[in-house]
Design an enzyme around this catalytic site. Sequence first.
Site, PDB file in Angstrom:
ATOM      1  CE  LYS A  91      13.736  51.908 -49.126  1.00 13.57           C
ATOM      2  NZ  LYS A  91      12.355  52.367 -48.878  1.00 13.57           N
ATOM      3  NE  ARG A 148      10.678  46.375 -45.382  1.00 11.57           N
ATOM      4  CZ  ARG A 148      11.424  46.277 -46.487  1.00 11.57           C
ATOM      5  NH1 ARG A 148      12.226  47.281 -46.829  1.00 11.57           N
ATOM      6  NH2 ARG A 148      11.374  45.202 -47.234  1.00 11.57           N
TER       7      ARG A 148
END
Length: 404
Positions: free
Chosen positions: A341, A375
């Site tokens: 991210k 995740r």
Amino acid sequence: MQKYGMRWVAFNNLIEAKMALTKIGADPGGIAHMAGKGLGRGIKLEQVPLRVAHILKQEMLSLGGDAAVHRDVIVNKVETTDVMLLGTVRQLEHLSAKILAQPFGIKQLGHDLKLLLSALESPKPRILSCRGKDLRLGERTLIMGILNITPDSFSDGGRFFNLEAALAQAERLVEEGADILDIGAESTRPGHFEVSAEEEWQRLEPIVKALLERVNVPLSIDTYKANVAAKALEAGAHIINDVWGLQKDPDMARVVGEYGVPVVVMHNQIGTDYQCLLGDILTFLRQSIELAEAHGLAGDQIIVDPGIGFGKTLEQNLEVMSRLAEFKSLGHPVLLGTSRKSMIGKTLNLNVEDRLEGTLATSVLGAAAGVDIIRVHDVRENRRAVQMADAIVREQRGTHYVGA
């Protein structure tokens, strides 16, 4: 019954404790006296009525602990105040028992405090049933492998849009050690293009039906649309992962409740304005939990996700990462999604394809903080990293050192 936004606030040192008490509005002289008492457990309650604040203060002092309140409580100039209970676990357990017998409607507060203290302890291993495919929680950090079947995902958009490529990637993730596959057919990156429920399901249907026959791990569907979730669950999917925490589509909670499947509720919001960062995030997640509970889900069936990268600045994301352990106060399994991210890219000044090491660092921090699921895109590398972290932090601290 009035709620006070109760949560655990983790203090690692005196500086953090003093900052938290300053934000309450406590008297500076009192802060210096009380801060060290918060290195056991600090439990924050929000908007507590004045008479209840007085009771809590008196009871904590009688137990050898303390309670920080607004400086104007002593002269009765405020109607409500935030309260920081400061004490050891033992003192707080005694407080819980004592206020269960108090007047002024605070019996529920004693019950909630008892549950919160229990949630902060190391959870026992248990089974989470996913429609016949079981997950073992509490023994190690589970790995959720990401499969994006979109043309525009921020990390791997278009690579697995083709059915054959998607199936091959899914099987690769399972082979590398994924405990769950999370399949998304609509990108949720900043500036993404929304797709209709019909198009989303058109992308999902062939891969879901094929994988149900080809892999033996639970399939999670990354969607916030109730119609898509219903079709996926009807086809046989096992988990729903909602990036809006059941709060965008008003029918989503009913759908997951009818099928009785585990649901991941993630914090999300438009914009990055917060009155109190952790407090606001936890309030959102409590609302999601209440929605799920109202439709029959409970306990481990409700998995909370702090929402790294959604509605947060870089600095806010980093603060949430530094306080992951506080999410245990919700009493539900915690999922962490940081893989590749922008928080990592901005911190290290790296492109998406170079963010593996940064992701591994966040995964290890998550494991150390006690999250239950991570995740990730890179399953093999992350599984090895958290396996090492788990070996250190799960049930090991003090077990082989006399006097620990």
